[in-house]
Design an enzyme around this catalytic site. Structure first.
Site, PDB file in Angstrom:
ATOM      1  N   GLU A  41      15.079  54.920 -17.265  1.00  0.00           N
ATOM      2  CA  GLU A  41      16.168  55.854 -17.559  1.00  0.00           C
ATOM      3  C   GLU A  41      15.968  57.193 -16.845  1.00  0.00           C
ATOM      4  OE1 GLU A  41      19.024  55.593 -19.451  1.00  0.00           O
ATOM      5  OE2 GLU A  41      18.613  53.461 -19.592  1.00  0.00           O
ATOM      6  N   ASP A  57      31.519  59.835 -17.411  1.00  0.00           N
ATOM      7  CA  ASP A  57      31.641  58.400 -17.668  1.00  0.00           C
ATOM      8  C   ASP A  57      32.645  58.089 -18.771  1.00  0.00           C
ATOM      9  OD1 ASP A  57      30.245  59.318 -19.856  1.00  0.00           O
ATOM     10  OD2 ASP A  57      28.663  57.816 -19.749  1.00  0.00           O
ATOM     11  N   THR A  62      26.561  63.640 -22.472  1.00  0.00           N
ATOM     12  CA  THR A  62      25.487  62.688 -22.764  1.00  0.00           C
ATOM     13  C   THR A  62      24.219  63.516 -22.915  1.00  0.00           C
ATOM     14  OG1 THR A  62      26.560  60.959 -21.486  1.00  0.00           O
ATOM     15  CG2 THR A  62      24.198  60.705 -21.881  1.00  0.00           C
TER      16      THR A  62
END
Length: 140
Positions: A41, A57, A62
């Site tokens: 990640e 996104d 996020t």
């Protein structure tokens, strides 16, 4: 490109294992699994409690150790958990109405959240209660 997809698939697989076997993973095993996921990640084994950005996104901001999103309600769950630990009077409190609205509607808007990432980053770097709130929600 292939390497990135393989990494994402590996991270998704580890996340699925963690989700289904969270009770069975504890201590060292859990730490190793989480750190392996971090490699794919984030490119390292550190826990990025302070990470926050709009990656465009369709999920709003996020943030944090598990990619909690303002538009999918899980970021709001983290903040509610943090409020429990702080008595509800903390740096996120002024954003509560907007965050709750976006969590309920699934909106990817970041309007009204201009200070969100700066608050998340500040608390993620040094506030043990905020880190604990992220851990709690990640482990649910």
């Amino acid at each position: 490109m292939f390497q990135a997809r393989r990494g994402m698939l590996f991270a998704a697989g580890v996340a699925a294992i963690l989700a289904t076997a969270n009770a069975a993973l504890c201590g060292c095993s859990k730490d190793i699994a989480l750190r392996l996921t971090n490699i794919y990640e984030n490119g390292d084994t550190d826990f990025h409690y302070d990470y926050c950005e709009n990656i465009e996104d369709g999920r709003g901001f996020t943030a944090g150790i598990a990619g909690f999103c303002t538009g999918t309600a899980d970021a709001w769950v983290v903040i509610e958990e943090y409020h429990k630990l702080t008595g509800g009077n903390d740096d996120f409190s002024p954003m509560d109405d907007v965050l709750a609205k976006y969590a309920e509607s699934g909106s990817d808007s970041v309007s009204g959240l201009e200070d969100y990432c700066s608050v998340w980053k500040k608390l993620g770097e040094s506030d043990v209660k905020f880190q604990q709130a992220q851990d709690t929600v990640r482990d649910e």
